[in-house]
Structure formats: C-alpha cells, structure tokens
Design an enzyme around this catalytic site. Structure first.
Site, mmCIF file in Angstrom:
data_model
loop_
_atom_site.group_PDB
_atom_site.id
_atom_site.type_symbol
_atom_site.label_atom_id
_atom_site.label_comp_id
_atom_site.label_asym_id
_atom_site.label_seq_id
_atom_site.Cartn_x
_atom_site.Cartn_y
_atom_site.Cartn_z
ATOM 1 N N GLU A 282 0.834 -1.207 0.000
ATOM 2 C CA GLU A 282 0.000 0.000 0.000
ATOM 3 C C GLU A 282 0.867 1.256 0.000
ATOM 4 O OE1 GLU A 282 -3.120 0.067 -0.470
ATOM 5 O OE2 GLU A 282 -3.934 -1.845 0.189
ATOM 6 N N ARG A 286 0.568 3.770 -3.153
ATOM 7 C CA ARG A 286 -0.054 5.077 -2.872
ATOM 8 C C ARG A 286 0.991 6.165 -2.673
ATOM 9 N NH1 ARG A 286 -5.676 3.878 0.315
ATOM 10 N NH2 ARG A 286 -5.689 1.653 -0.002
ATOM 11 N N ASP A 415 -4.815 -9.768 -8.155
ATOM 12 C CA ASP A 415 -5.046 -8.809 -9.247
ATOM 13 C C ASP A 415 -3.840 -8.067 -9.838
ATOM 14 O OD1 ASP A 415 -4.851 -7.410 -6.831
ATOM 15 O OD2 ASP A 415 -6.833 -6.490 -6.934
ATOM 16 N N GLU A 549 -12.464 0.367 -9.747
ATOM 17 C CA GLU A 549 -12.125 -0.595 -10.812
ATOM 18 C C GLU A 549 -13.076 -0.593 -12.008
ATOM 19 O OE1 GLU A 549 -12.182 -1.317 -7.545
ATOM 20 O OE2 GLU A 549 -10.038 -1.483 -7.164
ATOM 21 N N THR A 635 -1.084 0.813 -10.247
ATOM 22 C CA THR A 635 -2.363 0.224 -9.841
ATOM 23 C C THR A 635 -3.193 1.165 -8.968
ATOM 24 O OG1 THR A 635 -3.398 -1.795 -9.035
ATOM 25 C CG2 THR A 635 -1.518 -0.973 -7.771
#
Ligand code: DMJ
Length: 657
Positions: A282, A286, A415, A549, A635
């Site tokens: 994360e 981010r 994913d 998404e 992503t």
C-alpha cells in the site's frame, strides 16, 4: 581564544632598540668604534637567529600554531591568532618560497621596530579581549541555573540543527527526464462533455476541501464524524495518505492552489522515521507511486526526494530467506512480518508482485541498482516455480519459498500482479519481453481455468479455490476489463481483437453488477450461481466503498474504442456517487447498494481521490491528456512515464541476466 595564545609572543620578548642606542650602556665608554660595529653585527645576527628559531621551532600546541601556507609559489606566514582577533598580522610581508630565511634576515631595523610596535598594540588588544572574556564569564556566573540551562539547550539545538543540515538528504544524481508528453488541459471540446468533466472536478474539490478542513495530515477522512481516519495498512502513522494519493489528480485537474497546499504539507511534515508498521504494497502504490507521479508531472524535486527516502525505509522488508518481502515493515526498526490471516505465514502475490513499476523508476532516478535487483529477483524466483495448472497461487511463504493455500484470483490477493507484468513491458517501451511473455502465459491459464460465461450470457472471472472454480467475481476483479484491452496490442497469435472483446465483455458484466442494484453502485462481490447473475448474496458483500475498478475499465475501453456507452456508464456511476455517497463532510462509502436507505461506512478512502475521480475526469477529457503510448498508470492510477531507455541499461540489470 584564551590567554595561553599570548605566550609565544610574551615568551620571546625582544628588547626594544632605538636608533643609535645600545641595549648595553655600561660598555659604551670603553668600546671602540670597530668593536661597536662588530657587536652590532653580532646583535643583528642574534636577532635574526631568534626570528629564525621563532619560525622553525616545533609546533607543540595548537594555540601556538604557525601555518606556512603555500600560494602561488609564495609562503604566507599566517597568523597564529584567529582573524577576528587580529586584523594586522605581525609579519605582514610575503617572502618568495625559495628564500624565506634570507628574506627575513634582510628586514631592515625600521621594519623591525614597526613590527615590534605592532606587536605591542596587538598585546593591548589581546589584553582588552581577555578582560571582555572575564566580564562575560562573570555575567554568566550571575545567571540563574534555569537561564543557563535554557542557554545550553538553545546552543545544543543549534548544533543539532547544523548537523542535521550537514547530514540532510543528499542531492540525487541528475538523470535525463524521460520524454513527458501530454501534460495538458485535455479539453474535450464538446460543451456537454466539458460540463460533465467540470462536475467531476467539483466533486474532487468537495472531497479535497472536506479532507483539508476535517482530516488534514491524517491518512484519510471520516466524512460523517468530520475527523481524521486511518487503517492498519498505514500502521499508527499519520502520513497524510490522502494528500500524497490526491496530488497528481489535483495537478491534472488544474487545481493548482490545492496542489501547492499539499506540496507545502509534504515539504514540512512528511516524515518517514515513524515507529509504524505499514503495508509495503500500500505504501508503495499510494505513496511512492503518488510521489513519483507528482514529481514527473510537476518537476518538483521534493517529491522525488521523499519517494526515495521512503523507498529506503521499505528495503528491509526484503530481508527474508528468499528475498520475497514481508507484507509489513516497521518504518523505524525495519522489522518485517506477514499478515496473521495469510495462509501459513505467507506473503501475498498481489503485494510482492506489485512493486515493479515504482522500483524500476527508483533505480532510474537514483542510479541505485538495489530497487531493480529486488523486483527482478522476485520475478526470477517465480519463474522457477511450478504452477498448478499454470496458475499462480495467491500465497507464497517467504521463509520456505513454497506456495501456501492453492487459491488463485484475478481480484483481491492476485489482481495487480498480472497488471504489473503487462505494465512492466509497456513501461519499458515494450523492451521487457520477459514480462510480456509471463503475462501472456498467465492470462492464457486464467482464460482456460477461470473465465466463464453465465447462463444469461455474462462473461465473468471466477476464483480457483482448492481444486474448484468459485463462480463469484469481486469489484476488484473488474479492473481486468481495462487490463485485457490495454494488453490487446502485442498479444500473441494476433489475438488483439479477442482481448479487446474480452475487455468489453468484462466491462459489460461489471456494468450489470451496478445496474442491478438500487443505488446503481456496484457491490463488493457478486455471484453467477443458482440462477443469480451479477448480484451480491451475502450481506457483507453488498457494500460499495468508493472503489475505482469499474470506472477504470470504462476509461480504458473508451480510449481504445471510443464507444459512447463507456462515457454514458461512467456518467451514471458519477451521478450515483454524487447522489448517494456525498455528504456535507466529503464522500462516504455505503453499506448496502441494494437498500434505498443506505447507511454510511463513514470513510473517504484515499483511492477515491487518487483513482475513482481521476479516471472519471480522464473519461471526459480528450485522449491528448496523458496518452497511453507515453504513460503507464500504476495500480493506484498514478501515471508514470514510459522509459525510452534506448541504449541505456539500468544499473544492476547486467547482474540479472
Ligand atoms: C487500490 O488501492 C488499488 O487499485 C489496488 O490495486 C486495489 N484496490 C484499491 C482500490 O479499490
């Protein structure tokens, strides 16, 4: 400087000579002129000797030091006292390097007298300094303990600050900026589309302003309680996740005052030396992704510097027996470990497999091969492993290097691993063919084992669990529509059309999952079983937490097909979000998309600003804004430029071959 500095001068005091006078008066009457002359000669030789000795005596005290400086072939007899104490050096002349002694002995009597007078005045000055120092000491003694303590503290802080400045972040090596194409307004032209885009921009402003007002500096916002919020992925840190995640969206939307505000906060407050256990994945997608994108878009060095500082803090997570990183790392101690719930202490595929883009950019920007080597090591290790049915299980034990539970998914836990294989290839200007091949092989296995058509004709991607297919798809899995479309060009056996079609089918299914709800917002997971199609069954799968998404896939499909339905579907979603998730303190997730009277989860996720609103804005912008030939979105929707490396090799890449 204190009194001992005076000693060399007072210890070598030379008697004052006045012209025509001897320092030995009792001999005067009895001596003849020639004897006098001889005496005078001896005296002057003695004086010269004294001077010589004065210069060449060994240096045994730093207070008595005489430096012989060499400058342009001239020796400068430098001052034994600090310059602020002594404006006029006692020997202000310069002698040529080769004849220092003869030059000194050639000094005339007058020069000598002048020097001695100067010495006297110097002595007076030193005396005055000495007295002032004594005075200062007396004043200090008169001060109270507290005053003295405060003074010492101020002095200490100053020294610490000076040291900090000295050891501060080192400037990074200059690298050529990659070609940055398409940082522009992206005006869509059509007034109707522009109006929609303006609405999205207004939503972004509401989300940002609310966070600015109620949650500033916290990771996220509680829009109902109107206060800061955080989750375990950020440990107990307060690192302004929303600020970092939102920066590039603000920039793209032209919200420059807000961007500057965020930049200022980052400059002054973003500090990674915190005792917090954060998610490596994360923080990478981010923070590092967000900072790198902000750097490339704005050119502001601070973002690059912060990204590198943070990346260094993540590196200890790779200190495992296999080099597969821990899921979490303590930013201060560097100690890492895995999520308690993950199969047998495993690391997660979508976490350790979603570092490549950011880490390659870090090596590119810093010249430090470590980042590149870490992610390439992961790739090599995976390439050597057996894969059940050609599928990658979601769990891998970083101690043993063995797969955990055999669960494969293109949604949560798996994913972005697949996404980053494709994007590694795109980001390398399509030169990383190893990544492309790995992607193609993985997708082929996924198509064979996980993708099915429902009775009602909806294409869905299920999950492989313990030897059977679960006919359930997550909201997270909906990103795959965009991925298939993005990977269509360059797919093997000329299957471009097939993959674009597959992308369209997934987009359609995910749109259905929205359309079959009361709020027209998609549930977290939906089934294709027992007569049910694209609807959530369990109560705990009915929530919508502002995820991107589905809209992400609409945007990619729009870019590749320009089919107006994608803009229409995106607009439906935007309106539903504005209607059901907007509150006075920002935007909140909702707990049940099938209820006409939903309750809020009271969280404004940072990815809502980073991704959902960015993809919506891009959907209503022209294709000239951040073209996909030049930018690859990580992503978390942070755009990173394609690296046209040409003949350049990344440091460390040779060792990997
Ligand atoms: C985002 O943080 C990223 O897109 C990640 O890859 C998965 N999910 C969230 C948003 O849903």
């Amino acid at each position: 400087m204190t009194t001992p500095a005076l000693l060399p001068l007072s210890g070598r005091r030379i008697p004052t000579l006045s012209p025509g006078a001897s320092s030995f008066p009792h001999h005067r009457a009895t001596l003849r002129l020639s004897e006098k002359f001889i005496l005078l000669l001896i005296l002057s030789a003695f004086i010269t000797l004294c001077f010589g000795a004065f210069f060449f005596l060994p240096d045994n005290s730093k207070h008595k030091r005489f430096d012989l400086g060499l400058e342009d072939g001239i020796f400068f007899v430098s001052n034994p006292l600090p310059h602020h104490r002594l404006q006029h050096p006692p020997f202000p002349h310069a002698c040529p390097r080769q004849s220092l002694v003869s030059c000194a002995s050639a000094t005339s009597g007058e020069q000598l007298i002048a020097s001695l007078e100067e010495e006297e005045s110097l002595r007076d000055k030193i005396r005055a300094d000495h007295e002032r120092a004594l005075q200062e000491a007396k004043e200090k003694l008169r001060k109270s303990k507290e005053e003295l303590r405060a003074e010492i503290q101020t002095e200490k802080t100053k020294v610490a600050e000076d040291l900090k400045k000295k050891d501060g972040p080192k400037p990074l090596p200059p690298v050529p900026m990659p070609k940055l194409v398409g940082i522009n307004d992206g005006d869509p032209g059509d007034p109707d589309v522009k109006e929609k885009r303006d609405k999205i921009r207004e939503m972004m402003k509401h989300a940002w302003d609310s966070y600015r007002q109620y949650g500033w500096g916290h990771n996220e916002l509680k829009p109902i309680a109107k206060k800061g919020h955080s989750t375990n992925i950020f440990g107990n840190s307060q690192m302004g996740a929303t600020i970092v995640d939102a920066l590039d969206t603000l920039y793209i939307m032209g919200l420059h005052d807000e961007f500057k505000d965020g930049q200022e906060w980052i400059e002054q407050n973003l500090d990674f030396s915190v005792n917090a256990e954060v998610s490596v994945f994360e923080v990478n997608i981010r923070f590092i992704g967000g900072l790198l994108a902000a750097y490339y878009l704005s050119g502001q060095e601070v973002f690059k510097v912060k990204a590198v500082q943070l990346a260094e803090k993540l590196l200890p997570a790779f200190n495992t027996p296999t080099g597969i990183p821990w899921a979490m790392v303590n930013l201060k101690s560097g100690v890492g470990h895995n999520w308690g719930w993950a199969s047998a202490g495993s690391s997660i595929l979508a976490e350790f497999g979603t570092l490549h883009m950011e880490f390659v950019h870090l090596t590119y920007l810093t010249g430090n091969p470590a980042y590149y080597q870490k992610v390439m090591h992961i790739r090599k290790l995976l390439a050597k492993m057996d894969r059940p049915n050609g599928l990658y299980p979601n769990y891998l034990n970083p101690r043993t290097g063995r797969w955990g539970q055999h669960h494969t998914s293109v949604g949560g836990l798996g994913d972005s691993f697949y996404e980053y294989l494709l994007k590694a290839w795109l980001m390398s200007d399509k030169t990383d063919t190893e990544a492309r091949k790995t992607y193609d092989d993985a997708i082929e296995a996924i198509e064979r084992h996980l993708i099915r058509k429902s009775n009602g004709g909806l294409t869905f991607i299920g999950e492989w669990k313990n030897g059977h297919l679960e006919r359930k798809m997550g909201h997270l899995t909906c990103f795959a529509g965009g991925m298939f479309a993005l990977g269509a060009d360059g797919s093997p056996d000329d299957k471009a059309g097939h993959y674009l079609q597959l992308g369209a089918e997934i987009a359609h299914t995910c749109h259905e999952s929205y359309d079959r709800t009361v709020l027209k917002l998609g549930p977290e997971a939906f089934k294709f079983d027992s007569g049910l199609e694209a609807v959530a069954v369990r109560q705990n799968e009915k929530y919508y937490i502002l995820r991107p998404e589905v809209i992400e896939t609409y945007w990619y499909m729009w870019r590749f097909t320009h089919d107006p339905k994608y803009r229409q579907w995106g607009w439906e979603a935007a309106q539903a979000i504005d209607k059901y998730c907007r509150v006075s303190g920002g935007f909140s997730g909702v707990k049940d998309v099938y209820s006409s009277n939903p309750t809020y989860d009271d969280v404004q996720q940072s990815f809502f600003l980073a991704e959902t609103l960015k993809y919506l804005y891009l959907l209503f912008s022209s294709d000239e804004l951040l073209p996909l030939e030049n930018w690859v979105f990580n992503t978390e929707a942070h755009p990173l430029p394609v690296l046209h490396l040409g003949n350049l090799t990344l440091p460390g890449s040779q060792d990997q071959r």
